[in-house]
Design a protein around this motif. Structure first.
Motif, PDB file in Angstrom:
ATOM      1  N   ASN A 147     -48.390  19.141  18.685  1.00 12.72           N
ATOM      2  CA  ASN A 147     -47.653  19.669  17.541  1.00 12.72           C
ATOM      3  C   ASN A 147     -47.116  18.518  16.702  1.00 12.72           C
ATOM      4  O   ASN A 147     -46.527  17.581  17.237  1.00 12.72           O
ATOM      5  CB  ASN A 147     -46.485  20.540  18.004  1.00 12.72           C
ATOM      6  N   GLU A 197     -37.924  26.149  10.290  1.00 10.31           N
ATOM      7  CA  GLU A 197     -39.223  25.770   9.745  1.00 10.31           C
ATOM      8  C   GLU A 197     -40.233  25.506  10.866  1.00 10.31           C
ATOM      9  O   GLU A 197     -41.398  25.906  10.773  1.00 10.31           O
ATOM     10  CB  GLU A 197     -39.080  24.523   8.862  1.00 10.31           C
ATOM     11  N   TYR A 201     -43.617  27.538  11.827  1.00  7.44           N
ATOM     12  CA  TYR A 201     -44.898  26.841  11.959  1.00  7.44           C
ATOM     13  C   TYR A 201     -45.622  27.254  13.225  1.00  7.44           C
ATOM     14  O   TYR A 201     -46.804  27.616  13.190  1.00  7.44           O
ATOM     15  CB  TYR A 201     -44.676  25.322  11.952  1.00  7.44           C
ATOM     16  N   SER A 204     -46.934  30.784  13.103  1.00  8.73           N
ATOM     17  CA  SER A 204     -48.082  30.951  12.203  1.00  8.73           C
ATOM     18  C   SER A 204     -49.391  30.523  12.855  1.00  8.73           C
ATOM     19  O   SER A 204     -50.467  30.943  12.412  1.00  8.73           O
ATOM     20  CB  SER A 204     -47.869  30.134  10.923  1.00  8.73           C
ATOM     21  N   LYS A 205     -49.323  29.723  13.903  1.00  6.93           N
ATOM     22  CA  LYS A 205     -50.529  29.242  14.577  1.00  6.93           C
ATOM     23  C   LYS A 205     -51.087  30.247  15.589  1.00  6.93           C
ATOM     24  O   LYS A 205     -52.158  30.035  16.140  1.00  6.93           O
ATOM     25  CB  LYS A 205     -50.221  27.924  15.305  1.00  6.93           C
TER      26      LYS A 205
END
Length: 246
Positions: A147, A197, A201, A204-205
């Motif tokens: 990540n 945030e 992230y 969303s993956k």
């Protein structure tokens, strides 16, 4: 028809919260006697009070001497060790690589990787005495993909995967099986350590479009910690909502 599973003594590190608590509860539901390890002894005892047959222990898993002493105490008080789940861990700082703090790197590696090594080593020494054991290390999809802005976490979890593969293959004929689980982001208190945030992230993956649930990981861990898991060792089991590509 499957036979009833033998009741084992299980240690769950970080078992007072996060993924560790539902894992401890699931193992207890399967009839195992669970030792909950946590840095905060009162928290460990409170968690254990809510799980039948569980006991809480104050253990600093970054201290090899404390690990050896606690492992010996568990065996003395609860019986031969049959299961270890290494769930203690921390996300660490979220920061660009060029600015990533050295102390953050040292802290994460010590807790997420060094502690897994020491806990596994102490457990293996006990398990080899009986010729039976199941070790389940909690890695992460970050250990496979990396990540951004989480270099220490990603590197430490990649290390857990490598450690699992090495030890699993070395012990393959001993009756001690060693596997790991690589979750994507799971809805636990650990996510409170990251920014909104970063949370967005990692969500969303995930192709399933949601965070994982702790009980979903606990179910997989419970199988890997069971006698039914008899032909898998040194392996990585994904719980990533479709994110994992290998």
């Amino acid at each position: 028809m499957p036979t009833a599973e033998t009741s084992r003594v299980a240690i769950v590190t970080g078992g007072a919260g996060g993924l560790g608590l539902p894992i401890a509860a699931r193992l207890a539901d399967r009839g195992h006697r669970v030792a909950i390890w946590d840095l905060d002894g009162a928290r460990a005892e409170t968690a254990a009070a809510g799980i039948e047959g569980a006991r809480g222990y104050a253990v600093d898993v970054t201290d090899p001497v404390a690990i050896d002493a606690a492992c010996a105490r568990v065996v003395d008080e609860m019986g031969p060790l049959g299961i270890l789940v290494t769930s203690a861990g921390h996300n660490g700082p979220v920061a660009p690589f060029a600015e990533y703090p050295t102390d953050g790197w040292d802290f994460v590696m010590k807790l997420n990787l060094d502690a897994v090594f020491h806990c596994c080593q102490a457990a293996v020494r006990e398990m080899l005495k009986t010729g039976y054991g199941r070790i389940v290390n909690i890695a992460s999809i970050a250990g496979k993909e990396g990540n951004p802005n989480a270099v220490a976490y990603s590197a430490s979890k990649a290390g857990v995967i490598g450690l699992t593969k090495s030890v699993g293959r070395e012990l393959a004929t001993t009756g001690v099986l060693v596997n790991c689980v690589a979750p994507a982001a799971i809805e636990t208190e650990m996510l409170t350590q990251v920014t909104p945030e970063f949370r967005a992230y990692v969500t969303s993956k995930i192709p399933l479009g949601r965070l994982g649930r702790a009980e979903e990981v606990a179910s997989l861990v419970a199988w890997l910690a069971s006698e039914e898991c008899s032909f898998s060792t040194g392996a990585v089991f994904d719980a990533s909502g479709g994110r994992a590509t290998y």
